[in-house]
Design a protein around this motif. Structure first.
Motif, PDB file in Angstrom:
ATOM      1  N   MET A   1       0.675  -1.308   0.344  1.00 17.07           N
ATOM      2  CA  MET A   1      -0.481   0.090   0.127  1.00 17.07           C
ATOM      3  C   MET A   1       0.745   1.382   0.168  1.00 17.07           C
ATOM      4  O   MET A   1       0.959   1.702   1.437  1.00 17.07           O
ATOM      5  N   MET A 285      -7.772   0.010   6.691  1.00 18.61           N
ATOM      6  CA  MET A 285      -6.844  -1.099   5.860  1.00 18.61           C
ATOM      7  C   MET A 285      -6.884  -1.438   4.021  1.00 18.61           C
ATOM      8  O   MET A 285      -6.900  -1.299   3.126  1.00 18.61           O
ATOM      9  N   GLU A 286      -8.496  -2.346   4.494  1.00 17.12           N
ATOM     10  CA  GLU A 286      -9.301  -2.672   3.525  1.00 17.12           C
ATOM     11  C   GLU A 286      -9.863  -1.420   2.410  1.00 17.12           C
ATOM     12  O   GLU A 286      -9.314  -1.359   1.296  1.00 17.12           O
ATOM     13  N   LYS A 289      -6.491  -0.186   0.871  1.00 12.29           N
ATOM     14  CA  LYS A 289      -5.880  -1.036  -0.377  1.00 12.29           C
ATOM     15  C   LYS A 289      -6.670  -1.576  -1.792  1.00 12.29           C
ATOM     16  O   LYS A 289      -6.207  -1.549  -2.582  1.00 12.29           O
ATOM     17  N   CYS A 290      -8.466  -1.501  -0.953  1.00  8.47           N
ATOM     18  CA  CYS A 290      -9.306  -0.898  -2.719  1.00  8.47           C
ATOM     19  C   CYS A 290      -8.978   0.213  -3.238  1.00  8.47           C
ATOM     20  O   CYS A 290      -8.831   0.413  -5.176  1.00  8.47           O
ATOM     21  N   SER A 292      -5.714   1.883  -3.822  1.00  7.99           N
ATOM     22  CA  SER A 292      -5.149   2.157  -4.387  1.00  7.99           C
ATOM     23  C   SER A 292      -5.330   0.750  -5.515  1.00  7.99           C
ATOM     24  O   SER A 292      -3.922   1.425  -6.657  1.00  7.99           O
ATOM     25  N   GLU A 293      -6.048   0.060  -5.639  1.00  7.79           N
ATOM     26  CA  GLU A 293      -6.115  -1.518  -7.099  1.00  7.79           C
ATOM     27  C   GLU A 293      -7.202  -0.452  -7.299  1.00  7.79           C
ATOM     28  O   GLU A 293      -7.763  -1.043  -8.760  1.00  7.79           O
ATOM     29  N   SER A 298     -15.705  -3.103  -1.307  1.00  9.18           N
ATOM     30  CA  SER A 298     -14.660  -4.578  -1.457  1.00  9.18           C
ATOM     31  C   SER A 298     -14.999  -5.760  -1.724  1.00  9.18           C
ATOM     32  O   SER A 298     -16.408  -6.054  -1.668  1.00  9.18           O
TER      33      SER A 298
END
Ligand SMILES: NC(=O)c1ccc[n+]([C@@H]2O[C@H](COP(=O)([O-])OP(=O)(O)OC[C@H]3O[C@@H](n4cnc5c(N)ncnc54)[C@H](OP(=O)(O)O)[C@@H]3O)[C@@H](O)[C@H]2O)c1
Length: 329
Positions: A1, A285-286, A289-290, A292-293, A298
Motif C-alpha cells: 500500500m 486498511m481494506e 487497499k481497494c 490503491s487497486e 470491497s
C-alpha cells in the motif's frame, strides 16, 4: 500500500476515538480532519489525536479538497444524509454499521456511489479482523464438515437513558441496528445467501425501540441460525459454528482473538489470532487497499451483502411493526 490516503472523520463520539487510534498504526494513513457539531468536541478530539484541521460542521469537512475518504461515525439515523453529502462532494466513504436505517436508504447510497465512481463500504470491522478471516477460511475447507447451524448472541446492558442512542428511536436506537447487525452479518459470512425463512420475537420497550430480539433463520439447504440481541441484559458474546463433523466456538465473536475447534470427542484445538491496535485499523486498511487497486467496493464485504443485511433487517422489523421516526414522515 504505497498510496497515501487522507482521512476525515464525521462525528467525534465513542467509536471515532477507537477508529482514530487504529488509523495511527497504518503506514500511509493520515487523519487530516475531524468534524463535530457539538461545541468543543472536535477541538478536544483534534488535540487527543493531533489532527491538523478541525471543523464545527459537516459541510466544511466534505468540501476539504485534501481529504480522500470520509469515515462516518455518527448515530444510525444520520448515516444516509452524511454519506450522501460526502459522496456529493466527491469523497470516498466508509460508513459505520448499521449502514443506514433501512434498505431503501442503502440502495440509494449504493446507486449514488456507483454514479459518482466513488468507493463505499459499511464499517463492519469484524469481517476484516485476522481471526475472522482465519475462521472463515477454515469453515470453507470444511474443517467441521458442512455447516448446518449457527448460533450467536450479542447482548449488552446499557443505562436506560431515553436520550442516548441505544434507547432513542430518533437516533435509530434499539438492539437490531446496534448489536443484532453483528450476528446477522456473521451468519451471512457463513451462509452467504440471505435466509429464506425468518422468525423473530422482539420485546419493544417503553421508548419504542426493540430492546431484545430472538431470531431464527432457515437457509436454502435447511441450515439454521439462532441469534439474540439485547440492550437490556448481558449474555456472553459467543458464536458457535456447527457442522456435520464438529463445531467451532468463537468467544467474543465481534472482536475475536481466538477460537476453539471441536472434532470427534478429542480435546478442542485452540487457535489464537490476535489483532493489532483497536482492530478498526483492518477495515481502514481494506479501504486503502481497494483505493490503491482502483476498486470502488470491497470483495470481502461487497455492497450487495450490506444491502441484503439491510433488507433482512427491514423484514425483521416488519414482523414487529417497528418503524423509525424518519420513516414515518
Ligand atoms: N465498530 C464498532 O465496534 C462500533 C462500536 C460502537 C458503535 N459503533 C457504531 O458507530 C456509530 C456511532 O456510535 P457511537 O457509540 O460512537 O455514538 P455516540 O458517541 O453516541 O455519537 C457519535 C456522534 O453522533 C452524533 N450524535 C450523537 N447523538 C446525537 C444527537 N442526539 N443529535 C445529533 N447528533 C448526535 C454526534 O456527532 P458530533 O460529534 O458531530 O456532535 C456524536 O459525536 C453507530 O453507527 C454505532 O453503531 C460501532
Amino acid at each position: 500500500m504505497d498510496h497515501k490516503v487522507n482521512w476525515g472523520i464525521i462525528g467525534c463520539g465513542r467509536i471515532a476515538h477507537s477508529f482514530a487510534k487504529g488509523l495511527k498504526v497504518i503506514p500511509n494513513a493520515s487523519l487530516v480532519a475531524a468534524a463535530s457539531q457539538t461545541s468543543g468536541k472536535a477541538a478536544a478530539f483534534g488535540k487527543t489525536f493531533n489532527i491538523p484541521k478541525i471543523y464545527d460542521n459537516y459541510q466544511n469537512i466534505v468540501a476539504d479538497s485534501e481529504i480522500d475518504v470520509i469515515y462516518i461515525a455518527t448515530t444510525h439515523n444520520f448515516h444516509f444524509d452524511q454519506a450522501m453529502l460526502a459522496l456529493a462532494h466527491g469523497k470516498h466513504v466508509l460508513c459505520e454499521k448499521a449502514f443506514t436505517i433501512n434498505a431503501h436508504q442503502a440502495q440509494k447510497l449504493i446507486e449514488r456511489a456507483k454514479q459518482k465512481k466513488l468507493f463505499l463500504m459499511e464499517a463492519m470491522w469484524t469481517r476484516f479482523l485476522p481471526c475472522t478471516i482465519k475462521i472463515l477460511e477454515l469453515v470453507e475447507t470444511k474443517i467441521v464438515g458442512d455447516v448446518v447451524h449457527f448460533q450467536a448472541d450479542l447482548c449488552k446492558k446499557f443505562p436506560k437513558d431515553p436520550d442516548d442512542r441505544f434507547f432513542n428511536p430518533n437516533l435509530g436506537g434499539g438492539s437490531l441496528l446496534d448489536l443484532g447487525v453483528y450476528p446477522i452479518s456473521f451468519a451471512s459470512f457463513i451462509f452467504k445467501n440471505p435466509p429464506l425463512k425468518i422468525m423473530s420475537i422482539a420485546h419493544i420497550g417503553d421508548t419504542g425501540v426493540d430492546e431484545q430480539v430472538s431470531y431464527l433463520f432457515e437457509y436454502d439447504k435447511g441450515e439454521t441460525a439462532q441469534l439474540t440481541s439485547s440492550i437490556i441484559t448481558v449474555i456472553p458474546p459467543e458464536a458457535t459454528i456447527i457442522g456435520t463433523e464438529g463445531y467451532i466456538k468463537v468467544p467474543n465473536f465481534t472482536r475475536p482473538t481466538k477460537f476453539l475447534i471441536f472434532r470427534d470427542s478429542s480435546t478442542p484445538k485452540t487457535i489464537e489470532v490476535p489483532y493489532q491496535s483497536t482492530g478498526l485499523n483492518y477495515e481502514a486498511m481494506e479501504v486503502m487497499k481497494c483505493l490503491s487497486e482502483g476498486r470502488l467496493e470491497s470483495d470481502t464485504l461487497p455492497l450487495t451483502q450490506t444491502l441484503e443485511t439491510m433488507k433482512l433487517m427491514d423484514r425483521l422489523r416488519s414482523q414487529w411493526n417497528l418503524k423509525y421516526p424518519d420513516e414515518l414522515s
